[in-house]
Design a protein around this motif. Structure first.
Motif, PDB file in Angstrom:
ATOM      1  N   LEU A 108       0.853  -1.187   0.000  1.00 47.80           N
ATOM      2  CA  LEU A 108       0.000   0.000   0.000  1.00 47.80           C
ATOM      3  C   LEU A 108       0.897   1.248   0.000  1.00 47.80           C
ATOM      4  O   LEU A 108       1.960   1.250   0.631  1.00 47.80           O
ATOM      5  N   VAL A 109       0.479   2.283  -0.674  1.00 47.12           N
ATOM      6  CA  VAL A 109       1.235   3.548  -0.697  1.00 47.12           C
ATOM      7  C   VAL A 109       0.292   4.675  -0.278  1.00 47.12           C
ATOM      8  O   VAL A 109      -0.813   4.795  -0.822  1.00 47.12           O
ATOM      9  N   ALA A 110       0.749   5.458   0.688  1.00 45.04           N
ATOM     10  CA  ALA A 110      -0.068   6.582   1.179  1.00 45.04           C
ATOM     11  C   ALA A 110       0.675   7.911   0.963  1.00 45.04           C
ATOM     12  O   ALA A 110       1.899   7.973   1.077  1.00 45.04           O
ATOM     13  N   ASP A 111      -0.086   8.909   0.643  1.00 42.19           N
ATOM     14  CA  ASP A 111       0.464  10.270   0.441  1.00 42.19           C
ATOM     15  C   ASP A 111      -0.047  11.141   1.588  1.00 42.19           C
ATOM     16  O   ASP A 111      -1.256  11.276   1.767  1.00 42.19           O
ATOM     17  N   ASP A 112       0.905  11.736   2.368  1.00 39.43           N
ATOM     18  CA  ASP A 112       0.475  12.523   3.535  1.00 39.43           C
ATOM     19  C   ASP A 112       0.047  13.952   3.176  1.00 39.43           C
ATOM     20  O   ASP A 112      -0.404  14.707   4.037  1.00 39.43           O
ATOM     21  N   GLY A 113       0.215  14.330   1.903  1.00 42.08           N
ATOM     22  CA  GLY A 113      -0.221  15.665   1.452  1.00 42.08           C
ATOM     23  C   GLY A 113       0.727  16.802   1.806  1.00 42.08           C
ATOM     24  O   GLY A 113       0.448  17.960   1.497  1.00 42.08           O
ATOM     25  N   VAL A 114       1.856  16.514   2.453  1.00 38.10           N
ATOM     26  CA  VAL A 114       2.836  17.546   2.819  1.00 38.10           C
ATOM     27  C   VAL A 114       3.981  17.480   1.816  1.00 38.10           C
ATOM     28  O   VAL A 114       4.672  16.463   1.737  1.00 38.10           O
ATOM     29  N   SER A 115       4.152  18.496   1.053  1.00 34.51           N
ATOM     30  CA  SER A 115       5.145  18.499  -0.016  1.00 34.51           C
ATOM     31  C   SER A 115       6.553  18.362   0.546  1.00 34.51           C
ATOM     32  O   SER A 115       6.896  18.948   1.574  1.00 34.51           O
ATOM     33  N   PRO A 116       7.364  17.563  -0.116  1.00 33.90           N
ATOM     34  CA  PRO A 116       8.759  17.442   0.299  1.00 33.90           C
ATOM     35  C   PRO A 116       9.588  18.685  -0.092  1.00 33.90           C
ATOM     36  O   PRO A 116      10.762  18.790   0.286  1.00 33.90           O
ATOM     37  N   CYS A 117       8.985  19.624  -0.829  1.00 29.23           N
ATOM     38  CA  CYS A 117       9.687  20.834  -1.270  1.00 29.23           C
ATOM     39  C   CYS A 117       9.259  22.038  -0.404  1.00 29.23           C
ATOM     40  O   CYS A 117       8.337  21.909   0.407  1.00 29.23           O
ATOM     41  N   TYR A 118       9.881  23.126  -0.648  1.00 27.42           N
ATOM     42  CA  TYR A 118       9.503  24.341   0.086  1.00 27.42           C
ATOM     43  C   TYR A 118       9.631  25.518  -0.887  1.00 27.42           C
ATOM     44  O   TYR A 118      10.291  25.429  -1.925  1.00 27.42           O
ATOM     45  N   VAL A 119       9.018  26.625  -0.520  1.00 22.74           N
ATOM     46  CA  VAL A 119       8.997  27.810  -1.402  1.00 22.74           C
ATOM     47  C   VAL A 119      10.413  28.389  -1.513  1.00 22.74           C
ATOM     48  O   VAL A 119      11.158  28.403  -0.533  1.00 22.74           O
ATOM     49  N   ASP A 120      10.721  28.870  -2.721  1.00 25.28           N
ATOM     50  CA  ASP A 120      12.021  29.442  -3.078  1.00 25.28           C
ATOM     51  C   ASP A 120      13.127  28.383  -3.138  1.00 25.28           C
ATOM     52  O   ASP A 120      14.319  28.706  -3.243  1.00 25.28           O
ATOM     53  N   GLN A 121      12.739  27.113  -3.062  1.00 28.36           N
ATOM     54  CA  GLN A 121      13.739  26.051  -3.206  1.00 28.36           C
ATOM     55  C   GLN A 121      14.115  25.933  -4.665  1.00 28.36           C
ATOM     56  O   GLN A 121      13.308  26.145  -5.557  1.00 28.36           O
ATOM     57  N   ASP A 122      15.365  25.590  -4.910  1.00 21.79           N
ATOM     58  CA  ASP A 122      15.797  25.414  -6.296  1.00 21.79           C
ATOM     59  C   ASP A 122      14.912  24.343  -6.932  1.00 21.79           C
ATOM     60  O   ASP A 122      14.621  23.303  -6.344  1.00 21.79           O
ATOM     61  N   TRP A 123      14.503  24.665  -8.142  1.00 22.67           N
ATOM     62  CA  TRP A 123      13.559  23.767  -8.839  1.00 22.67           C
ATOM     63  C   TRP A 123      14.154  22.375  -9.013  1.00 22.67           C
ATOM     64  O   TRP A 123      13.480  21.363  -8.822  1.00 22.67           O
ATOM     65  N   THR A 124      15.394  22.325  -9.325  1.00 27.49           N
ATOM     66  CA  THR A 124      16.047  21.027  -9.529  1.00 27.49           C
ATOM     67  C   THR A 124      16.094  20.252  -8.223  1.00 27.49           C
ATOM     68  O   THR A 124      15.893  19.025  -8.193  1.00 27.49           O
TER      69      THR A 124
END
Length: 281
Positions: free
Chosen positions: A174-190
Motif C-alpha cells: 500500500l502507498v499513502a500520500d500525507d499531502g505535505v510536499s517534500p519541497c519548500y517555497v524558493d527552493q531550487d527547482w532542480t
C-alpha cells in the motif's frame, strides 16, 4: 439187527460212515434223509452232535422191540397205585434228537436274522439322517458365504480438523500520500525535483503495488516528469502543490490456518452372514 448194532460200540468215524447209508441210518435209529445225512457227514460238529445223541439213546434202550419202540417215541409210562386209581406218568425222553445238523432251529435262526435285519435298518436310518443333516449344513454354509455382505465398520469416529485465523502479508504494498510536499517555497527547482524522485523511489519503485497504490504512484510519476520538462536555469519553487511524502506498507490479509489436529476414523472391514451372524448393522 438194530439191537445188535446198538450193542456194539461204534467209533465216531464208523458212525459218520454209517450216515451215508440209508439202511445203516435206519438200524441206528437216525431219522435223516439222504441229503440231510450227507450234509451232517460233511460237518464234523454236526456229526459229533448226532453221534452223542445216538450214544445216549443206545445207552437208555432196553432189550426187546417194545422197549426200543418206547425209547424211539420218547415216552415212558409206569402205573402207580394211588388211591385205588391207576396213575400214568409220562416224561419226555431226555435224549431228544438234535435239530438237523446240530444247528439252531428255524425259529431261532429266523429270530436272529430278524434282529440282524432290524439292526441294519436302524443303522441305515441313522446314517441317512446324519447324511441329510450334513448336506443341509453344507448348503447353509455355501449360501451364507455367497450372500455375505461386506461393509466398513467405524470403530473410532473421525476427528475433524480445526482452524484458527491469522494475518499474513500478501506480497503487495500500500502507498499513502500525507499531502505535505517534500519541497519548500524558493527552493531550487532542480532540488525539488530530486526530493520528489526520492519520495517516488521510496514508495513506489521495485515492489508490486495494490491497484490504488499503482494509481497514486502513477500520478507522482507524471508530476515529476512535468517538473523535469519545466526545469530551467535559475528556476525556484514559487508555490507547493498537493503531492506530499509517500509511505509504503505491506498489505495484510487474514486467513484460516489448520491446527493440524485432524485424525482419521478407525475402521475395519466387517462381514454379515445371513443378516444376523457375524458383524451386522
Amino acid at each position: 439187527m438194530s439191537a445188535i448194532i446198538a450193542s456194539m460200540a461204534l467209533s465216531f468215524e464208523e458212525f459218520r460212515s454209517s450216515l451215508l447209508h440209508a439202511d445203516s441210518r435206519q438200524e441206528l435209529g437216525i431219522q435223516l434223509s439222504d441229503a440231510e445225512a450227507q450234509q451232517v457227514h460233511a460237518d464234523p460238529q454236526a456229526s459229533r452232535t448226532w453221534y452223542d445223541y445216538w450214544v445216549t439213546i443206545s445207552q437208555q434202550a432196553t432189550p426187546g422191540a417194545a422197549a426200543t419202540a418206547a425209547t424211539a417215541a420218547g415216552v415212558t409210562a409206569e402205573t402207580v397205585a394211588f388211591g385205588g386209581h391207576d396213575f400214568a406218568q409220562t416224561g419226555t425222553f431226555v435224549g431228544a434228537s438234535p435239530a438237523y445238523g446240530g444247528m439252531p432251529t428255524a425259529s431261532a435262526s429266523g429270530a436272529t436274522d430278524g434282529d440282524g435285519k432290524k439292526s441294519r435298518v436302524g443303522l441305515w436310518v441313522a446314517l441317512s439322517i446324519v447324511g441329510a443333516l450334513l448336506l443341509i449344513a453344507i448348503i447353509v454354509v455355501v449360501f451364507a458365504f455367497s450372500t455375505a455382505r461386506h461393509w466398513t465398520k467405524v470403530d473410532v469416529p473421525e476427528k475433524p480438523e480445526t482452524f484458527h485465523s491469522e494475518e499474513y502479508e500478501t506480497g503487495l504494498y500500500l502507498v499513502a500520500d500525507d499531502g505535505v510536499s517534500p519541497c519548500y517555497v524558493d527552493q531550487d527547482w532542480t532540488d525539488c525535483i530530486a526530493a520528489m524522485e526520492a519520495q517516488y523511489a521510496a514508495g513506489c519503485a521495485d515492489v508490486e503495488l495494490v491497484p490504488a497504490a499503482v494509481t497514486l504512484c502513477a500520478q507522482h510519476r507524471t508530476e515529476i516528469d512535468r517538473m523535469i520538462a519545466a526545469d530551467s536555469e535559475g528556476s525556484v519553487v514559487a508555490s507547493l502543490g498537493d503531492f506530499g511524502h509517500l509511505t509504503r506498507t505491506p498489505e495484510m490479509a487474514t486467513r484460516e490456518v489448520s491446527n493440524e489436529d485432524y485424525e482419521p476414523a478407525v475402521t475395519h472391514e466387517a462381514v454379515c452372514y445371513l443378516g444376523f451372524l457375524g458383524e451386522c448393522e
